[in-house]
Design an enzyme around this catalytic site. Structure first.
Site, PDB file in Angstrom:
ATOM      1  N   LYS A  88       1.072  -0.845   0.244  1.00  0.00           N
ATOM      2  CA  LYS A  88       0.097  -0.381   0.037  1.00  0.00           C
ATOM      3  C   LYS A  88       0.234   1.301   0.070  1.00  0.00           C
ATOM      4  O   LYS A  88       2.066   1.575   0.803  1.00  0.00           O
ATOM      5  CB  LYS A  88      -0.854  -0.084   1.218  1.00  0.00           C
ATOM      6  N   THR A 148      -7.997   8.968   9.400  1.00  0.00           N
ATOM      7  CA  THR A 148      -7.918   7.312   8.164  1.00  0.00           C
ATOM      8  C   THR A 148      -8.192   6.110   9.751  1.00  0.00           C
ATOM      9  O   THR A 148      -6.824   5.062   9.265  1.00  0.00           O
ATOM     10  CB  THR A 148      -6.541   7.445   7.839  1.00  0.00           C
ATOM     11  N   GLY A 158      -8.528   2.768  11.158  1.00  0.00           N
ATOM     12  CA  GLY A 158      -8.436   1.497  10.608  1.00  0.00           C
ATOM     13  C   GLY A 158      -8.849   1.065   9.152  1.00  0.00           C
ATOM     14  O   GLY A 158      -9.327   0.264   8.499  1.00  0.00           O
ATOM     15  N   THR A 159      -7.982   1.940   8.711  1.00  0.00           N
ATOM     16  CA  THR A 159      -8.114   1.970   6.814  1.00  0.00           C
ATOM     17  C   THR A 159      -7.698   0.276   6.354  1.00  0.00           C
ATOM     18  O   THR A 159      -7.309  -0.048   5.543  1.00  0.00           O
ATOM     19  CB  THR A 159      -7.844   3.677   6.046  1.00  0.00           C
ATOM     20  N   GLY A 160      -6.596   0.161   6.957  1.00  0.00           N
ATOM     21  CA  GLY A 160      -6.083  -1.275   6.367  1.00  0.00           C
ATOM     22  C   GLY A 160      -6.218  -1.866   7.142  1.00  0.00           C
ATOM     23  O   GLY A 160      -6.272  -2.687   6.203  1.00  0.00           O
ATOM     24  N   CYS A 161      -6.888  -2.145   8.309  1.00  0.00           N
ATOM     25  CA  CYS A 161      -8.038  -3.561   8.629  1.00  0.00           C
ATOM     26  C   CYS A 161      -9.069  -2.941   7.955  1.00  0.00           C
ATOM     27  O   CYS A 161     -10.111  -4.025   7.549  1.00  0.00           O
ATOM     28  CB  CYS A 161      -8.561  -3.164   9.561  1.00  0.00           C
TER      29      CYS A 161
END
Length: 268
Positions: free
Chosen positions: A173, A204, A206-209
C-alpha cells in the site's frame, strides 16, 4: 450467503480491528465472524492498554467457527505475540483454510506499537506462505524487506523481495510516505498497479483493517485476487470520501456510507 472470519484485536472505539472488519464484511455482502487475539483500550488518539488472550483460547475460538460455520475467507489482523501467531497458523493449517488475507499490523494509525518484533518471524515463516495475499503498508514493508522505500521503484523491488522470500502475493500500500493512493500487487512474478486519487481526509483510523477485510470479503464471494483488490479499493475510497468526522484524533471511516433502507433511517 458467503462467510468470512476475522482474526484480530478488538478496538473499543469501533474504528479499527474486528469492529471495522465486521462492518466492512457486512457492507461487502458476506456474513462476518470473529476470533479475538487481544482486547485493546484505544480511541482515535492512541492505545492505552492491550490485553492478550491465551493461545489455547484463541485456538478454541477458531475451532468453534470452523466446525460450525466454515468461513469462505479469513482475514488476519493484529497478532501481538509469536505464541498467538503460532496458534493461528496451526489451526488454519489443520482446518485447511482458504482465501487467507494477512494484514501485518505492526503499528496503529496513532503510532502505538501493536506487535512484538519476534512475531514478525513467525508471520513470515508460518502464516505468509499460506496467504492468498498480504497487505503491508510502507513502514511494514520496510521491516519485512529490510530496505528503505522512497518511491514507486522501491515499492516494486520491496514487493518482489517480500513475495519471493515469503512465498505469497503482496499488496504493498502506497499511502504512507509515497504521497499518493496507488497500491502495488506482486503476484505470480507479475506486478500490477492500482492507481487511486488521494482523498483529503485526515480521518484514516482503521484503513488497513478495512481494506484487507474488503479483499477477504470479495475473495469469499469468488472474485479473483486482482478484482478483489480493485473492488476493495473502491469501497475504501467511498468510505473515506464520505468524510465522517468523529473523535479528537484520526477518526474512523464511514463504513456504512452505502447503508440505506428503513432500518438505517434517522429520526427526522
Amino acid at each position: 450467503m458467503k462467510t468470512a472470519l476475522t482474526i484480530a484485536g478488538s478496538d473499543c472505539s469501533g474504528g479499527a480491528g474486528i469492529q471495522a472488519d465486521l462492518k466492512t464484511m457486512t457492507m461487502n455482502g458476506v456474513y462476518g465472524m470473529s476470533a479475538i487475539t487481544a482486547l485493546t483500550a484505544q480511541n482515535t488518539t492512541g492505545v492505552a492498554a492491550v490485553s492478550e488472550v491465551t493461545p489455547e483460547f484463541l485456538k478454541q475460538q477458531i475451532d468453534m467457527v470452523f466446525t460450525d460455520i466454515r468461513p469462505d475467507a479469513v482475514k488476519i489482523g493484529m497478532v501481538p505475540s509469536p505464541e498467538l501467531a503460532e496458534a493461528i497458523a496451526e489451526r488454519l493449517r489443520i482446518h485447511k483454510a482458504e482465501n487467507i488475507v494477512v494484514d501485518p499490523v505492526m503499528v496503529a494509525t496513532s503510532g502505538s506499537a501493536l506487535m512484538e518484533s519476534d512475531t514478525v518471524a513467525v508471520l513470515k515463516d508460518r502464516l505468509f506462505p499460506i496467504a492468498a495475499v498480504i497487505t503491508p503498508n510502507i513502514p511494514e514493508a520496510e521491516v519485512l524487506s529490510g530496505m528503505a522505500i522512497r518511491d514507486q521503484g522501491d515499492m516494486e523491488k520491496a514487493a518482489e523481495k517480500i513475495g519471493k522470500s515469503c512465498g505469497c502475493p503482496v499488496l504493498l500500500k502506497g499511502g504512507h510516505s509515497i504521497q499518493d493512493a496507488s497500491d502495488l500487487l506482486y503476484a505470480n512474478d507479475e506486478t500490477t498497479w492500482f492507481h487511486g486519487k488521494r482523498i483529503d481526509n485526515p480521518n484514516t483510523h482503521g484503513t488497513g483493517c478495512t481494506l484487507s477485510s474488503a479483499i477477504a470479503s470479495n475473495l469469499a464471494k469468488g472474485y479473483p485476487l486482482k478484482i478483489s483488490v480493485q473492488r476493495a479499493k473502491e469501497y475504501i475510497s467511498c468510505a473515506l470520501a464520505a468524510m465522517l468526522d468523529l473523535g479528537k484524533g484520526s477518526g474512523p471511516l464511514n463504513h456504512g456510507f452505502d447503508l440505506k433502507g428503513f432500518f438505517a433511517e434517522e429520526n427526522s
